[in-house]
Design an enzyme around this catalytic site. Structure first.
Site, mmCIF file in Angstrom:
data_model
loop_
_atom_site.group_PDB
_atom_site.id
_atom_site.type_symbol
_atom_site.label_atom_id
_atom_site.label_comp_id
_atom_site.label_asym_id
_atom_site.label_seq_id
_atom_site.Cartn_x
_atom_site.Cartn_y
_atom_site.Cartn_z
ATOM 1 N N CYS A 150 0.838 -1.215 0.000
ATOM 2 C CA CYS A 150 0.000 0.000 0.000
ATOM 3 C C CYS A 150 0.867 1.256 0.000
ATOM 4 O O CYS A 150 0.532 2.248 -0.656
ATOM 5 C CB CYS A 150 -0.928 0.007 1.217
ATOM 6 S SG CYS A 150 -2.010 -1.428 1.283
ATOM 7 N N ARG A 155 -7.880 -4.368 -3.122
ATOM 8 C CA ARG A 155 -7.416 -3.167 -3.845
ATOM 9 C C ARG A 155 -8.414 -2.891 -4.967
ATOM 10 O O ARG A 155 -8.240 -3.341 -6.091
ATOM 11 C CB ARG A 155 -6.013 -3.398 -4.422
ATOM 12 C CG ARG A 155 -4.980 -3.679 -3.365
ATOM 13 C CD ARG A 155 -3.582 -3.816 -3.926
ATOM 14 N NE ARG A 155 -2.739 -4.447 -2.928
ATOM 15 C CZ ARG A 155 -2.216 -3.834 -1.876
ATOM 16 N NH1 ARG A 155 -2.433 -2.546 -1.697
ATOM 17 N NH2 ARG A 155 -1.479 -4.489 -0.994
HETATM 18 C C1 BEZ Z 1 0.660 -4.709 1.814
HETATM 19 O O1 BEZ Z 1 1.862 -4.857 1.842
HETATM 20 O O2 BEZ Z 1 0.146 -3.647 1.451
HETATM 21 C C2 BEZ Z 1 -0.232 -5.840 2.197
HETATM 22 C C3 BEZ Z 1 0.164 -7.128 1.913
HETATM 23 C C4 BEZ Z 1 -0.660 -8.184 2.288
HETATM 24 C C5 BEZ Z 1 -1.857 -7.930 2.963
HETATM 25 C C6 BEZ Z 1 -2.247 -6.629 3.226
HETATM 26 C C7 BEZ Z 1 -1.437 -5.570 2.831
#
Ligand code: BEZ
Length: 232
Positions: free
Chosen positions: A48, A124
């Site tokens: 993110c 997402r």
């Molecule tokens: C992230 O790195 O944004 C992420 C990865 C796995 C689950 C939730 C967020």
């Protein structure tokens, strides 16, 4: 409960949201502009963070397409504020757009953004909403895959061209394998219309005709594709 995803072609549901830049009414606050509403699984997560930096770096490109950005995750305003402070301090990037605070997931649930296996993580998702408040495109990516932000820019440019020139956009536009940067004329509705099209446009057949749009329009989209292909 993950909730139901609104559909392309529907007006975006009217919702009042609390954001890092104050209270906003969706979709009316953005009337006259395009809006990219995107959810991310959680604040203070690596993928993110890379997406926020990529959106922020392209903010001017979105502005030039008369487009605003609006983020959302199932987190509080405090969390959003601390996270964007962290991004500024550690990687030197200002996040210029608001983020919806949705601590109990009520907005995410209404928009079908919640992951089926999680009450607190949004997928997402990307909603592209037009200046009349109509949902024009929806993307859904999983938590483990960051989005291609240049593709979102290409989509907005292509939708704008589609509206302006009353045309449909081919695969990989503006670099389509069959018709390059040309665009597709909508299908005829009458027999006479089908014959007229053959006289008026360049066609593979009466149901597949194409026409030119100014190259400067295609160049804008090509710039996004080229950046996406380039090593940073
Ligand atoms: C992230 O790195 O944004 C992420 C990865 C796995 C689950 C939730 C967020």
């Amino acid at each position: 409960m993950p909730g139901t995803i609104p559909t392309i072609g529907e007006r975006f549901p009217e919702i009042e949201v609390v954001t890092t830049k104050g209270l906003l009414r969706l979709p009316d606050t953005y009337k006259g502009k395009w809006l990219v509403l995107f959810s991310h699984p959680a604040d203070f997560t690596p993928v993110c963070t890379t997406e926020f930096v990529a959106f922020a770096r392209r903010y001017q490109d979105f502005k030039e397409l008369n487009t605003e950005l609006l983020g959302l995750s199932v987190d509080s305003s405090y969390s959003h504020i601390k996270w964007i402070e962290w991004i500024k301090e550690k990687v030197g990037v200002d996040i210029p757009f608001p983020i919806i605070a949705d601590p109990v997931g009520s907005v995410a649930s209404k928009l079908g953004m919640l992951h089926a296996q999680s009450a607190t993580h949004t997928v997402r998702s990307v909603f592209i909403i037009d200046p009349n408040g109509v949902i024009r495109a929806i993307l859904y990516y999983p938590a483990e895959l960051g989005r291609n932000i240049d593709e979102i820019l290409r989509m907005i440019k292509a939708l704008q061209i589609s509206d302006q020139y009353k045309a449909a956009m081919p695969a990989n536009w503006p670099n389509n394998e069959l018709i390059g940067e040309r665009v597709i004329v909508p299908p005829p509705t009458t027999r006479e219309g089908a014959e007229e099209r053959l006289r008026q446009y360049t066609c593979f057949d009466w149901w597949f005709c194409h026409k030119e749009v100014p190259s400067s329009e295609a160049e804008v989209a090509r710039k996004f594709l080229e950046r996406a292909a380039k090593k940073q």
